[in-house]
Design an enzyme around this catalytic site. Structure first.
Site, short mmCIF file in Angstrom:
data_model
loop_
_atom_site.label_atom_id
_atom_site.label_comp_id
_atom_site.label_asym_id
_atom_site.label_seq_id
_atom_site.Cartn_x
_atom_site.Cartn_y
_atom_site.Cartn_z
CE LYS A 173 2.85 -4.20 -9.51
NZ LYS A 173 3.06 -3.07 -8.68
CG ASP A 202 -3.07 -1.41 -13.10
OD1 ASP A 202 -3.64 -1.12 -12.03
OD2 ASP A 202 -2.09 -0.78 -13.53
CG HIS A 203 -4.42 -3.75 -7.55
ND1 HIS A 203 -3.07 -3.67 -7.54
CD2 HIS A 203 -4.85 -2.87 -6.61
CE1 HIS A 203 -2.68 -2.80 -6.63
NE2 HIS A 203 -3.74 -2.29 -6.05
CE LYS A 207 -7.00 0.51 -5.81
NZ LYS A 207 -7.03 -0.20 -4.54
CD GLU A 241 1.26 2.36 -1.13
OE1 GLU A 241 0.72 1.28 -0.85
OE2 GLU A 241 2.30 2.44 -1.81
CG ASP A 260 5.48 -0.62 -6.48
OD1 ASP A 260 5.26 -1.77 -6.87
OD2 ASP A 260 5.03 -0.15 -5.42
CG HIS A 265 -1.19 0.76 -9.77
ND1 HIS A 265 -1.57 -0.38 -10.42
CD2 HIS A 265 -0.40 0.35 -8.74
CE1 HIS A 265 -1.05 -1.43 -9.80
NE2 HIS A 265 -0.33 -1.01 -8.79
CE LYS A 366 5.59 0.74 -1.48
NZ LYS A 366 4.16 0.41 -1.37
#
Ligand code: BG6
Length: 659
Positions: A173, A202-203, A207, A241, A260, A265, A366
């Site tokens: 991405k 898409d990490h 998961k 986060e 982002d 995600h 964040k």
């Protein structure tokens, strides 16, 4: 992403215990191999696959980047890096030794056609030597600006066009920075590659806990009948986060939280949680359902964007370790007047038969107070008629199913139970499945499963062209409307807080609340709870509700009948007398509002927020339960009250209102 959020088998060299077998032979070519992604994630993931005997028996990796390195230099650099970035507790030098011998390096400029010819020649020799059957995976670990041109350059004999074997292209991405650029990138990729050759990573889909959403929904008979508008009140997605932009200001200042985190995600998780059951777990069966779901998300009108979205940007504040955190605008490579959002929240609706009218709330930011990705499915409340006469009736809560995606990994169901004893009192309790308790597993990077699936040619975990574009179609009107609105008054939340107040209003307007997942360790920071019994803290964590106040807001008013007590998680409040004179201030770890609950009296003082305040609220009925069941807590609260309010020594038990 942070390594450590997915599971792999723990013991070094232990043979695989499931049915997965090594992937088929191939060469992996990594463009941008001297960069961060390779050393932090790709190498540790490949090494984990090697330890778990899942890497192909015939395998080689070719790194390609501009740095002028030899293969030997590349190997020794990676040998240093793996020691830093491996996710395994024990390092298996033998597996690494064998693995590192399969690494190769070809220097080259991504824009230079000669580099591609050199690569093709090198691959031909390596393929013959390693017997990799002509199969090649190209991995674009490069800045997105060159995705399209590399994809085009690769379309030549010996690279994409192969005499034998397959060629696949893995793209990291971001897939575009808006709808138009995503469509253009897809066009550039598709001009040279077929859809089934493209693997967009898409990490989040790597998961375990995200993949488990499918197993949970479709392998268990009891939830599917409840998974709809008749039984579900609303759904919450949170990705919080604690980190800031971590030196990525140049990228992030042009991206922001919606691009982002949410557009990619979070929409992927949304699709998994809400899609219709696929007919199989074959890639297209799953991807078709995800695409249908995203297409059913209602596109917000400008008026809805103004009403149902929230933007935030952090100002200076505190990191979890108590040190000072700079505001976003003071971060390196961020414009001093930046209007980029580091926090975003949305309310969406899915206009299909299953979900019509069920609000879906998403938030991500964040520099928040904690790191945590959680999904909450809140069911409709039971009718209260039966419990009208019990003290717990006022706080009869809806059942909730919580998916703890990270860092806690598990599934929790919250419901009511009768407390032991002759009378019918209710208490919130939970049933919990914890990955760590159930599976003997170690930690991975999340890329193991993604790389393995690319190697075996299973595209289920990767985004398809239509999915990427559907996700942008939802996000684009929000971005457009935000850009057209007058700039927000940023910063609007301090680093280390729960985020902007407006996020809480978004749900409160609908008569709902965010579920703030707290654990025992957070509560132990509050002095009152430091020595408390773990069972009490576990129960308390379920009773607390989050609320945020802006400076100047009155939290409780003198003379009113109070129904709640408050714990200050962050911020400062002032205690005022009738003449509005300040008697004292209270800060983090303090609590207030307990006296009128303990003595059943009207509030004796007014409490006003001095700074932005994040508070936990405990309702009267829950406090009464806690006092009754946990004498230690009751004692601590009374001792404190006697000294704080100069109550006569004997004030205590006898003044406590009957439950
Ligand atoms: C990345 C974002 O895609 O995901 C980062 O670009 C973010 O800004 C990261 O920090 C979060 O990943 P994880 O796995 O730590 O939740």
């Amino acid at each position: 992403m942070t390594p450590g959020d997915t599971f792999i088998r723990r013991t070094v060299g232990e043979p695989p215990r499931d049915t997965a077998s090594p992937a088929g032979s191939c060469i992996l070519v990594v463009f941008g191999a001297s960069g961060d992604l390779t050393k932090r994630l790709l190498l540790p993931a490949l090494y984990n696959l090697a330890c778990d005997a899942l890497l192909p028996r015939q395998f080689a990796l070719v790194g390609l980047a501009q740095d002028d390195l030899s293969t030997d230099q590349f190997r020794s650099r990676m040998t240093e890096e793996i020691r830093k970035f491996t996710t395994r507790q024990m390092f298996d030098a033998q597996v690494w030794q064998e693995f590192v011998g399969r690494l190769h390096y070809v220097p080259g400029n991504f824009a230079d056609p000669a580099a591609y010819q050199r690569l093709a020649d090198f691959l031909a020799r390596l393929d013959a030597e390693c017997q990799t059957g002509g199969n090649v995976l190209f991995y674009l670990a490069t800045p997105p600006a060159v995705f399209g041109s590399i994809a085009a350059h690769l379309d030549r004999p010996g690279l994409r066009r192969r005499e034998s074997g397959w060629a696949r292209l893995i793209v990291e991405k971001p897939f575009g920075s808006d709808l138009a650029s995503a469509v253009e990138l897809n066009r550039a990729l598709r001009a040279h590659w077929d859809e089934d050759q493209l693997y967009r990573i898409d990490h989040y889909l790597g998961k375990e806990t995200v993949q488990n959403l499918l197993a949970f929904r479709f392998a268990n008979g009891i939830f599917e009948p409840l998974w709809n508008k008749t039984h579900v009140d609303h759904i919450q997605f949170t990705v919080a986060e604690t980190v800031g932009v971590e030196g990525r200001g140049r990228y992030y200042d042009r991206a922001g939280a919606l691009r982002d985190m949410i557009q990619n995600h979070m929409f992927q998780m949304l699709a998994y949680l809400c899609m219709e059951p696929p007919t199989s777990f074959r890639a297209d069966a799953v991807r078709n359902e995800k695409a249908k779901l995203l297409e059913a998300v209602r596109i917000l009108t400008p008026e809805e964007v103004r009403r149902d979205t929230v933007r935030g940007q952090y100002g200076s504040g505190k990191k979890p370790d108590g040190t000072v955190a700079a505001g976003y605008r003071q971060e390196p490579d961020v414009a001093p007047q930046s209007a980029t959002e580091t926090f975003a929240a949305l309310k969406l609706f899915i206009d299909n038969w299953r979900w019509e009218g069920v609000p879906i709330y998403l938030r991500s930011g964040k520099r928040l107070w904690k790191r945590g990705t959680e999904i909450v499915v809140q069911f409709k409340k039971a009718p209260e008629v039966l419990f009208r006469a019990t003290p717990a009736a006022g706080s009869l809560d809806a059942n909730k199913l919580l998916f703890h995606i990270q860092p806690d990994q598990g599934i929790e169901f919250r419901f009511h139970a009768k407390t032991p004893g002759p009378a019918l009192y209710l208490q919130k309790v939970d049933m919990r499945f914890d990955y760590r308790e159930t599976f003997e597993a170690g930690r991975g990077t999340g890329y193991e499963v993604l790389l393995y699936h690319c190697m075996i040619g299973d595209a289920t975990l990767f985004s398809r062209t239509d999915l990427v574009e559907s996700a942008w179609r939802i996000a684009q009107p929000i971005l457009d409307c935000w850009a057209a609105l007058p700039p927000e008054d940023f910063p609007n939340y301090p680093a280390g807080s729960w985020g902007p107040r407006a996020t809480f209003d978004l749900l409160e307007r609908d008569g709902r609340r965010w579920v703030e997942v707290v654990n025992r360790h957070v509560l132990e920071e509050v002095p009152l709870f430091r020595q408390a019994d773990p069972v009490f803290l576990h129960n308390l964590a379920m009773m607390l509700k989050p609320v945020v106040y802006s400076p100047g807001a009155v939290i409780i008013r003198q003379g009113e009948i109070g129904g709640q007590m408050y714990f200050i998680c962050r911020g400062q409040v002032e205690v005022l007398n009738e003449a509005e004179e300040q008697l004292r201030t209270l800060g983090e770890g303090d609590f207030f509002g307990e006296l009128s609950l303990l003595l059943s009296r009207p509030r004796t003082a007014t409490i006003r927020a001095v700074s932005p305040c994040d508070l936990f609220v405990l309702d009267r009925a829950d406090l009464q339960r806690a006092l009754q069941d946990h004498p230690q807590f009751s004692g601590a609260l009374w001792t404190n009250a006697r000294s704080r309010y100069q109550l006569p020594e004997e004030t205590g038990e006898e003044d406590r209102p009957a439950p």
